[in-house]
Design a protein around this motif. Structure first.
Motif, mmCIF file in Angstrom:
data_model
loop_
_atom_site.group_PDB
_atom_site.id
_atom_site.type_symbol
_atom_site.label_atom_id
_atom_site.label_comp_id
_atom_site.label_asym_id
_atom_site.label_seq_id
_atom_site.Cartn_x
_atom_site.Cartn_y
_atom_site.Cartn_z
ATOM 1 N N TRP A 150 10.672 -32.803 30.957
ATOM 2 C CA TRP A 150 11.217 -31.628 31.631
ATOM 3 C C TRP A 150 12.303 -30.987 30.789
ATOM 4 O O TRP A 150 13.017 -31.679 30.068
ATOM 5 N N CYS A 151 12.392 -29.685 30.899
ATOM 6 C CA CYS A 151 13.375 -28.935 30.117
ATOM 7 C C CYS A 151 14.794 -29.221 30.613
ATOM 8 O O CYS A 151 15.062 -29.162 31.818
ATOM 9 N N GLY A 152 15.696 -29.514 29.683
ATOM 10 C CA GLY A 152 17.089 -29.815 30.024
ATOM 11 C C GLY A 152 17.866 -28.598 30.484
ATOM 12 O O GLY A 152 18.913 -28.726 31.116
ATOM 13 N N TYR A 153 17.358 -27.398 30.153
ATOM 14 C CA TYR A 153 18.045 -26.174 30.553
ATOM 15 C C TYR A 153 17.609 -25.679 31.921
ATOM 16 O O TYR A 153 18.436 -25.351 32.765
ATOM 17 N N CYS A 154 16.261 -25.620 32.131
ATOM 18 C CA CYS A 154 15.796 -24.997 33.382
ATOM 19 C C CYS A 154 15.021 -25.959 34.272
ATOM 20 O O CYS A 154 14.696 -25.606 35.409
ATOM 21 N N GLY A 155 14.724 -27.153 33.787
ATOM 22 C CA GLY A 155 14.061 -28.148 34.636
ATOM 23 C C GLY A 155 12.557 -28.006 34.749
ATOM 24 O O GLY A 155 11.908 -28.802 35.435
ATOM 25 N N LEU B 265 7.883 -27.918 24.083
ATOM 26 C CA LEU B 265 8.156 -26.519 24.375
ATOM 27 C C LEU B 265 8.248 -26.279 25.874
ATOM 28 O O LEU B 265 7.431 -26.795 26.640
ATOM 29 N N CYS B 266 9.246 -25.476 26.252
ATOM 30 C CA CYS B 266 9.341 -25.069 27.646
ATOM 31 C C CYS B 266 8.714 -23.677 27.760
ATOM 32 O O CYS B 266 9.218 -22.719 27.185
ATOM 33 N N ASP B 267 7.613 -23.588 28.506
ATOM 34 C CA ASP B 267 6.939 -22.297 28.666
ATOM 35 C C ASP B 267 7.727 -21.367 29.580
ATOM 36 O O ASP B 267 7.529 -20.159 29.570
ATOM 37 N N HIS B 268 8.607 -21.938 30.368
ATOM 38 C CA HIS B 268 9.348 -21.127 31.338
ATOM 39 C C HIS B 268 10.512 -20.386 30.691
ATOM 40 O O HIS B 268 10.601 -19.161 30.765
ATOM 41 N N CYS B 269 11.410 -21.109 29.975
ATOM 42 C CA CYS B 269 12.578 -20.438 29.376
ATOM 43 C C CYS B 269 12.464 -20.299 27.855
ATOM 44 O O CYS B 269 13.312 -19.684 27.226
ATOM 45 N N GLY B 270 11.420 -20.887 27.266
ATOM 46 C CA GLY B 270 11.182 -20.718 25.834
ATOM 47 C C GLY B 270 11.947 -21.686 24.948
ATOM 48 O O GLY B 270 11.875 -21.595 23.722
HETATM 49 ZN ZN LIG Z 1 13.247 -24.402 30.147
#
Ligand SMILES: [Zn+2]
Length: 256
Positions: A98-103, A116-121
């Motif tokens: 999971w992304c540490g910035y947006c989860g 890669l986080c597809d949500h926040c990039g």
């Molecule tokens: Zn993210």
């Protein structure tokens, strides 16, 4: 069906890793075709080559014979490094779901070892923690210490992690002062070794004693002393960079 056969025919070395361990049937890194070893090659990722053959990573646990990569250390340096890379990458993927910035859920990059986080990039790479390791010489003697983290009675050189905003050289001077209370001079870089426990990069140096009396940090060390190179206590095993540093220092001491 053709595709399926192709995958089972996939041949090479196999690093099956999860939870910081890897599959070492009979203590060996398995070699062969995926199908014969009962592995799902569709989930495999190439991480390098050994003896001209590909090495594949599968992030999964096997039911038996999961062991620490340290088992390969004294056997073969190159294989230890490659398997260590696999274990380190498996651990990276396991800790970056999971992304540490947006989860949001993350995906593994196909192009490089990254998530890669597809949500926040956001893009994440494997974390590597640089660590200095240093052999200090005083005439024909070498400084060796018993570390609190070692359960076995073994004497080795000083080591410590680089802090944020610090150079390797600054780290070497600081760690030596904090752990042993002495100052050093003539700091020289020797070599490096990836150390997958869990993600260090050991940066090895030699140095000479400059000033001060040994005054150990009891949180880090049980004891420390100057040892004549002709009368050394039990030192680290062959294959470790600590051992190489000690052996290099023995040569320097004998030239005195
Ligand atoms: Zn993210």
């Amino acid at each position: 069906m053709v595709e399926y056969n192709h995958m089972t025919e996939q041949e090479g070395w196999w690093v099956c890793s999860e939870g910081r361990d890897l599959w070492l049937p009979q203590g060996q890194l398995p070699y062969g075709k995926a199908g014969e070893l009962g592995l799902d090659a569709e989930r495999a990722r190439k991480i390098g080559e050994y003896q001209g053959r590909p090495c594949w990573l599968i992030c999964q646990q096997q039911p038996t014979e999961m062991e620490n990569v340290r088992r390969l250390l004294g056997i073969n340096k190159q294989l230890f490094q490659l398997a260590g890379r696999g274990v380190q990458l498996a651990e990276f993927y396991r800790s970056h779901r999971w992304c540490g910035y947006c989860g949001a859920t993350m995906n593994r990059s196909e192009k490089e070892f990254a998530c890669l986080c597809d949500h926040c990039g956001e893009r994440y790479y494997p974390q590597i923690a640089p660590c200095i390791i240093i052999a200090i010489r005083k005439g024909r003697k070498i400084l060796l210490a018993q570390h609190q983290r070692h359960k076995q009675p073994i004497f080795t050189v000083l080591a410590g992690f680089v802090e944020a905003g610090e150079t390797l050289e600054e780290c070497a001077h600081r760690e030596v002062m904090e752990e042993s209370g002495i100052t050093i001079k003539n700091l020289r870089y020797v070599a490096s070794q990836p150390w997958p426990f869990p993600h260090s990069l050991m940066c090895a140096f030699t140095a000479e004693y400059d000033s001060g009396e040994i005054d150990i940090d009891p949180k880090e060390l049980k004891s420390a002393d100057w040892f004549d190179v002709s009368q050394l206590p039990k030192i680290p095993e062959i294959g470790t960079i600590a051992r190489r540093l000690i052996e290099d220092t023995i040569v320097l001491c004998r030239e005195e």
